[in-house]
Write an enzyme that holds these catalytic residues in place. Structure first.
Site, PDB file in Angstrom:
ATOM      1  N   LYS A  11     -26.329  53.515  20.552  1.00 10.55           N
ATOM      2  CA  LYS A  11     -26.581  52.627  21.688  1.00 10.55           C
ATOM      3  C   LYS A  11     -25.273  52.069  22.266  1.00 10.55           C
ATOM      4  O   LYS A  11     -24.205  52.167  21.638  1.00 10.55           O
ATOM      5  CB  LYS A  11     -27.518  51.503  21.235  1.00 10.55           C
ATOM      6  CG  LYS A  11     -28.924  51.986  20.861  1.00 10.55           C
ATOM      7  CD  LYS A  11     -29.840  50.815  20.529  1.00 10.55           C
ATOM      8  CE  LYS A  11     -31.257  51.259  20.255  1.00 10.55           C
ATOM      9  NZ  LYS A  11     -32.168  50.096  20.022  1.00 10.55           N
ATOM     10  N   TYR A  51     -38.704  53.877  27.213  1.00 10.07           N
ATOM     11  CA  TYR A  51     -39.280  52.765  26.437  1.00 10.07           C
ATOM     12  C   TYR A  51     -40.624  52.290  27.005  1.00 10.07           C
ATOM     13  O   TYR A  51     -41.004  51.142  26.793  1.00 10.07           O
ATOM     14  CB  TYR A  51     -38.303  51.598  26.380  1.00 10.07           C
ATOM     15  CG  TYR A  51     -37.181  51.772  25.362  1.00 10.07           C
ATOM     16  CD1 TYR A  51     -37.444  51.859  23.990  1.00 10.07           C
ATOM     17  CD2 TYR A  51     -35.846  51.818  25.760  1.00 10.07           C
ATOM     18  CE1 TYR A  51     -36.427  51.999  23.063  1.00 10.07           C
ATOM     19  CE2 TYR A  51     -34.815  51.955  24.831  1.00 10.07           C
ATOM     20  CZ  TYR A  51     -35.121  52.039  23.478  1.00 10.07           C
ATOM     21  OH  TYR A  51     -34.120  52.167  22.560  1.00 10.07           O
ATOM     22  N   ASN A 114     -28.706  46.685  18.413  1.00 11.68           N
ATOM     23  CA  ASN A 114     -28.815  47.133  17.018  1.00 11.68           C
ATOM     24  C   ASN A 114     -28.330  48.570  16.790  1.00 11.68           C
ATOM     25  O   ASN A 114     -28.792  49.262  15.900  1.00 11.68           O
ATOM     26  CB  ASN A 114     -30.238  46.909  16.503  1.00 11.68           C
ATOM     27  CG  ASN A 114     -31.275  47.665  17.298  1.00 11.68           C
ATOM     28  OD1 ASN A 114     -30.944  48.404  18.225  1.00 11.68           O
ATOM     29  ND2 ASN A 114     -32.531  47.484  16.941  1.00 11.68           N
ATOM     30  N   HIS A 117     -30.945  54.145  17.805  1.00 12.93           N
ATOM     31  CA  HIS A 117     -32.378  54.396  18.004  1.00 12.93           C
ATOM     32  C   HIS A 117     -32.791  55.569  17.135  1.00 12.93           C
ATOM     33  O   HIS A 117     -31.989  56.480  16.900  1.00 12.93           O
ATOM     34  CB  HIS A 117     -32.656  54.754  19.471  1.00 12.93           C
ATOM     35  CG  HIS A 117     -34.036  55.331  19.690  1.00 12.93           C
ATOM     36  ND1 HIS A 117     -35.144  54.539  19.868  1.00 12.93           N
ATOM     37  CD2 HIS A 117     -34.482  56.626  19.694  1.00 12.93           C
ATOM     38  CE1 HIS A 117     -36.218  55.321  19.994  1.00 12.93           C
ATOM     39  NE2 HIS A 117     -35.840  56.588  19.895  1.00 12.93           N
ATOM     40  N   GLU A 128     -39.481  62.756  22.573  1.00 11.81           N
ATOM     41  CA  GLU A 128     -38.172  62.162  22.869  1.00 11.81           C
ATOM     42  C   GLU A 128     -37.046  63.201  22.922  1.00 11.81           C
ATOM     43  O   GLU A 128     -36.109  63.043  23.704  1.00 11.81           O
ATOM     44  CB  GLU A 128     -37.847  61.079  21.837  1.00 11.81           C
ATOM     45  CG  GLU A 128     -38.741  59.854  21.973  1.00 11.81           C
ATOM     46  CD  GLU A 128     -38.357  58.716  21.033  1.00 11.81           C
ATOM     47  OE1 GLU A 128     -38.889  57.610  21.230  1.00 11.81           O
ATOM     48  OE2 GLU A 128     -37.547  58.931  20.100  1.00 11.81           O
TER      49      GLU A 128
HETATM   50  P1  IDP Z   1     -36.944  50.343  16.583  1.00 13.35           P
HETATM   51  O1  IDP Z   1     -35.755  50.657  17.476  1.00 13.35           O
HETATM   52  O2  IDP Z   1     -36.501  49.881  15.206  1.00 13.35           O
HETATM   53  O3  IDP Z   1     -37.948  51.458  16.551  1.00 13.35           O
HETATM   54  P2  IDP Z   1     -38.777  48.944  18.364  1.00 13.35           P
HETATM   55  O4  IDP Z   1     -39.774  47.941  17.915  1.00 13.35           O
HETATM   56  O5  IDP Z   1     -39.265  50.306  18.769  1.00 13.35           O
HETATM   57  O6  IDP Z   1     -37.662  49.062  17.211  1.00 13.35           O
HETATM   58  O7  IDP Z   1     -37.975  48.292  19.568  1.00 13.35           O
HETATM   59  C1  IDP Z   1     -37.150  49.077  20.407  1.00 13.35           C
HETATM   60  C2  IDP Z   1     -35.859  48.343  20.624  1.00 13.35           C
HETATM   61  O8  IDP Z   1     -36.116  47.137  21.356  1.00 13.35           O
HETATM   62  C3  IDP Z   1     -35.154  47.847  19.355  1.00 13.35           C
HETATM   63  O9  IDP Z   1     -34.394  48.837  18.707  1.00 13.35           O
HETATM   64  C4  IDP Z   1     -34.295  46.728  19.908  1.00 13.35           C
HETATM   65  O10 IDP Z   1     -33.135  47.229  20.589  1.00 13.35           O
HETATM   66  C5  IDP Z   1     -35.251  46.111  20.934  1.00 13.35           C
HETATM   67  N1  IDP Z   1     -36.059  45.035  20.339  1.00 13.35           N
HETATM   68  C6  IDP Z   1     -37.100  45.148  19.495  1.00 13.35           C
HETATM   69  N2  IDP Z   1     -37.638  43.959  19.165  1.00 13.35           N
HETATM   70  C7  IDP Z   1     -36.880  43.042  19.832  1.00 13.35           C
HETATM   71  C8  IDP Z   1     -36.925  41.605  19.899  1.00 13.35           C
HETATM   72  O11 IDP Z   1     -37.754  40.938  19.288  1.00 13.35           O
HETATM   73  N3  IDP Z   1     -35.986  41.013  20.706  1.00 13.35           N
HETATM   74  C9  IDP Z   1     -35.057  41.720  21.416  1.00 13.35           C
HETATM   75  N4  IDP Z   1     -34.995  43.063  21.380  1.00 13.35           N
HETATM   76  C10 IDP Z   1     -35.880  43.726  20.582  1.00 13.35           C
HETATM   77 MG    MG Z   2     -39.106  52.217  18.067  1.00 15.76          MG
END
Ligand code: IDP
Ligand code: MG
Length: 139
Positions: A11, A51, A114, A117, A128
């Protein structure tokens, strides 16, 4: 277990932080073969489509802004049990909950920024990977 493929993304936070090489090294050291790789700058509409499943979430707008702020590296990764193994190597979405030794524990700034992905299921990976790679780009 058969070979499987998953989509990984390095990312914008990790690209800007200069962690492309380290993340790819960790990935290869954990048995993944890179079948496709490219750097690109995601557009707003592409990111919203990617997304789409999160469109109603409160974090959606912030997520789209973050993912479009700078270049990303998209990776088609292959190994046995690739989807689950890549999720394990990434660590929990919130780096505060991520296990020692995971990519997110090491590089992620917070739950949004984070670092990486990964597809969440084989069926998701099957959507994807073609989102970013043509058949000819998977080698
Ligand atoms: P993942 O990437 O671990 O699969 P997902 O729930 O699919 O997590 O969420 C997609 C992305 O959205 C996350 O990787 C993160 O960048 C962002 N995200 C998820 N939950 C939150 C939140 O509570 N606050 C802000 N950003 C979030
Ligand atoms: Mg996810």
């Amino acid at each position: 277990m058969a070979l499987e493929r998953t989509l990984g993304i390095i990312k914008p936070d990790a690209v800007a932080g200069g962690h492309i090489g380290e993340i790819i090294a960790i990935t290869e050291q954990n048995g993944f073969r890179i079948r496709g790789a490219k750097m690109l700058r995601l557009s707003q509409s592409e990111t919203e489509a990617f997304y789409e499943v999160h469109r109603q979430r409160p974090f959606f707008a912030g997520l789209v802004k973050f993912m479009t702020e700078g270049p990303v590296i998209v990776l088609a990764l292959e190994r046995e049990d690739a989807v689950a193994q890549w999720r394990e190597l990434m660590g929990a979405t919130n780096p505060g909950n991520a296990a020692e030794g995971t990519i997110r524990k090491r590089f992620a700034e917070n739950i949004e920024r984070n670092s990486v992905h990964g597809s969440d299921a084989p069926e998701t990976a099957a959507q994807e990977i073609p989102f970013f790679f043509s058949g000819a780009e998977l080698l």
